[in-house]
Design an enzyme around this catalytic site. Sequence first.
Site, PDB file in Angstrom:
ATOM      1  N   HIS A 164     -21.299  31.616 -29.749  1.00  0.00           N
ATOM      2  CA  HIS A 164     -21.866  30.480 -29.136  1.00  0.00           C
ATOM      3  C   HIS A 164     -23.361  30.427 -28.923  1.00  0.00           C
ATOM      4  O   HIS A 164     -23.778  29.850 -27.994  1.00  0.00           O
ATOM      5  CB  HIS A 164     -20.879  29.759 -28.537  1.00  0.00           C
ATOM      6  CG  HIS A 164     -19.633  29.222 -29.016  1.00  0.00           C
ATOM      7  ND1 HIS A 164     -19.279  28.284 -30.019  1.00  0.00           N
ATOM      8  CD2 HIS A 164     -18.351  29.741 -29.066  1.00  0.00           C
ATOM      9  CE1 HIS A 164     -18.182  28.142 -30.328  1.00  0.00           C
ATOM     10  NE2 HIS A 164     -17.521  29.256 -29.839  1.00  0.00           N
ATOM     11  N   ASN A 174     -13.606  23.307 -31.106  1.00  0.00           N
ATOM     12  CA  ASN A 174     -14.585  23.428 -32.316  1.00  0.00           C
ATOM     13  C   ASN A 174     -14.589  22.310 -33.260  1.00  0.00           C
ATOM     14  O   ASN A 174     -13.626  21.537 -33.115  1.00  0.00           O
ATOM     15  CB  ASN A 174     -13.928  24.860 -32.839  1.00  0.00           C
ATOM     16  CG  ASN A 174     -14.090  26.069 -32.050  1.00  0.00           C
ATOM     17  OD1 ASN A 174     -15.098  26.121 -31.493  1.00  0.00           O
ATOM     18  ND2 ASN A 174     -13.041  27.061 -32.105  1.00  0.00           N
ATOM     19  N   HIS A 191     -15.624  25.958 -19.212  1.00  0.00           N
ATOM     20  CA  HIS A 191     -14.656  26.795 -18.985  1.00  0.00           C
ATOM     21  C   HIS A 191     -13.393  25.912 -19.271  1.00  0.00           C
ATOM     22  O   HIS A 191     -13.283  25.012 -18.652  1.00  0.00           O
ATOM     23  CB  HIS A 191     -14.799  27.267 -17.367  1.00  0.00           C
ATOM     24  CG  HIS A 191     -13.590  28.338 -16.982  1.00  0.00           C
ATOM     25  ND1 HIS A 191     -12.917  29.012 -17.974  1.00  0.00           N
ATOM     26  CD2 HIS A 191     -13.518  28.738 -15.596  1.00  0.00           C
ATOM     27  CE1 HIS A 191     -12.264  29.876 -17.111  1.00  0.00           C
ATOM     28  NE2 HIS A 191     -12.196  29.436 -15.798  1.00  0.00           N
TER      29      HIS A 191
END
Length: 699
Positions: A75, A149, A340
Site C-alpha cells: 500500500h 480493500n 491499525h
Amino acid sequence: MADSADRDDDKQRQLAGDRVSPEGPALTTDQGIRVDDTDNSLTVGERGPTLMDDFHFREKVTHFDHERIPERVVHARGAGAYGQFHVYDGSLAEFTAAEFLTDPSLTTPVFVRFSTVAGSRGSADTVRDVRGFATKFYTRQGNYDLVGNNMPVFFIQDGIKFPDFVHAVKPEPHNEIPQAQSAHDTLWDFVQLQPETIHMMMWLMSDRALPRSYAMMQGFGVHTFRLVNAQGRGTFVKFHWKPKLGTHSLDWDETQKIAGKDPDFNRRDLWDNIESGHFPEWELCVQLVPEEDEHRFGFDLLDATKLIPEEEVPARPVGKMVLNRNPDNFFAETEQVAFHLANVVPGIDFTNDPLLQGRLFSYLDTQLIRLGGPNFPQIPVNRPVADVRNHHRDGYHQMGIHQARSAYHKNSLSGGCPAIAGDGAYTHYQERVDGQKIRKRSESFNDHYSQATLFWNSMAGFEKEHIVAAFRFELGKCETMSIREGVVRHLNHVDHELAVQVAEGIGVAAPAAAGSPNHGRSSPALSQANAPTDTIEGRKVAILVADGVDSGDIASVGEALVDAGAVCEVLAAKGGEVQAANGAQVDVTKAMPTMASVLYDAVLIPGGPESVRALKADGLAVHFVAEAFKHGKAIGAIDAGIELLERAGVTGVRVASEGALTDQGVVTRRGGDPGFANQLITAIAAHRHWERDRDSVPA
C-alpha cells in the site's frame, strides 16, 4: 568460482550434517530452529485465536514488516482526504455500544486513504491490483480504523502466509522486475501451489482491479468482525462501503495507456473532484449475522477467502460518509497516516479469523519501523479527538512535555492519575477459549473453489470476456509452462469453459473434462453490470473543437452536462482560443496533444463544417474519437460532427437523419432537437457500452 556467501553456505551445510533433509536444507528460524509448518499459525484448536507464543510466526512477520524503510511494504502508493460520517436514524444500539454508529446527532470526522497494494510509491495508479480503502474515524470514544480493500475477500487464510504472498507478488528479487504487476512467474507459482488464492485471483482478474475512480469503488472490511452491545451480546458483522456514483471500472487497454499519459489519474481525480465541490460519497452498510447462525453457511465465517452473498444476508445501509477536504501536505498527512486493525472502540471487537489475528500484530509492528518509533500516534493526522492520558514516556519523536512526577500505576504522587476508567472503558467480548496448542487449519476452510465459481457465474458476458483476457495476459507473461498448466488445473475446478478458454490463449493443453461440476449458483450483487447508472457527477467530457465551431452547441449541450454534474473541457490542436463560426472566441481548456481520450469518460463533437474539416484532417483528433469508441465510451456528434465519426471508422451504429438518435452509446443529432443533451447524459451515465463491435477498431 563460488563467492564467499556460497562458501559460507557450504560450510553451514557441512556443519548441519544430518539436519539437511533429502529434499534440501530444512527451513529454520533465524536461530537455526527447524520448522515443520510455515502455513498455519499456532492456535487454540482449529478455529481458536492465534497464540503469542508462536515464536516462528512472530519472527517471520516481524522480519517481513521491517524489510523496507521508509516506504510502506504494501500500500505504498496512495491518496487521502478528510471528510465526515453520519449514522442514519434507526439506531444500531441493539447491536453495538459504538457511539458513532448509534447517535445520529453526531458528526464524526474521518480521514480516508486509498491505495494500490503491490507497487512502489512511484508506480502508476491504474495498474491491475487490489485497492486499499482505509478509514480512520475520529470518534469521541477514541480512534476507530476500518482497514479494508475494494474486494471483499483475500488471497490467504492465515496471517503467517502474508510474507510469502507479498514476496511472491512483489518484483522478482534477481532483477526487481516487473514493477506494480502481478503478471510474472513468482506470483503465479504461489497461486498454483496455494488453491486458497483462487477466489481472490478471480476478483483480481476481473474489472474490479481497474477502478475508474476511488469515488466509483466499493470498500470492504474483508474480515468478519463482531459488534458488541451494552449488555455484552455479540453479533457477527461484515462492513461494506457502497459508492453513491456506482461501481465502475476502466478497460484494460485503457489503463495501460493512462499509465503513460497520467500515472496520477486516480489521485488527480480525487483531488480535483474535492477541489471543485464534487464531494465523493459512500454508504456504510453492514451484514449482520446472529451468533447462533455462525455455522449455518456452506463456508466458515472466519475464512477471509469467503464472502457472504448479499442475497443470503442483505447489506443494511447504516450511515453516509462524504469526503470534502483535501490534505494540506501530502507527506505530513497522507504519507504519515497510520492505520491499525487493533484501533477499535467500545462496541466493536475481533473474531478468531486467523488472517485478522495475524494482521493485529503486523500493523503496529510495521508502523514502529516506518514512522520511527512508538510515538507515531502523536502525529496530527493520527491524533485522536478523545483525550489521551497514559504512562507512556519518551522514545523517538516524543511531542508531549509531561510534568507529572509519576509515570506508573498505581501512584500517589500524581493523585493516582490517570485513574482506571469505569463507565465507557473498552471491554473485550467474553468467550470461552479451550483447546490444544496446534498448527492446523480447520477442515471448514478447505473449500477453495465454490465461491470462485459463484463469482464467475455472477458475471455478465462482457465481464467474463475481460476475466478470460486477463488470465491470458497474466499467464502469458509467465515463462515457466508448468506454472501456466498448474493454474489452468485450478481454474478447471472453477469452471470448465473458463479453463478451456484460458488454456487456448496461453499455449497449454485444455482440460478434457471438468475438474469439478459447476454448481450453477450466482449472486447478482457481485456484477458491476448491476451497478447504478443514474448520474454523471464527476464524469469528464472532452469537447473537440477547431476554428469555425458552432459555439451554440458548446453552450447549450455543455451547460446541460455541467448542470448534471459533469466536468467539460474544450480541446483543440493548440491552447488559447478558437474562433467560432459566429465570430465569438471560444476558450480552449487544454491542447489536445497534452491529453488523450483515455483521460475522459465521453466525447462531444459540436457542429460547424469548418471546424469538423480541420478535425478530420488531424490524425490525433481522429484517433481520439476512434479510441473512445473502442473503449465503449459515450460519444455525441452534432450535424457536421457526424462526419468525424465516419472518418474515425465508427461503424455498425445508426446515426440520425433528423433529430436525435442514440445507438450503442453513440448519440447523434441533425438539426435542432432539445432531447439530444438528455440522451447524451443517459449514455454517459451508463458508463460503458460493451455491446459494440470494438475489436475491429484500429486504436
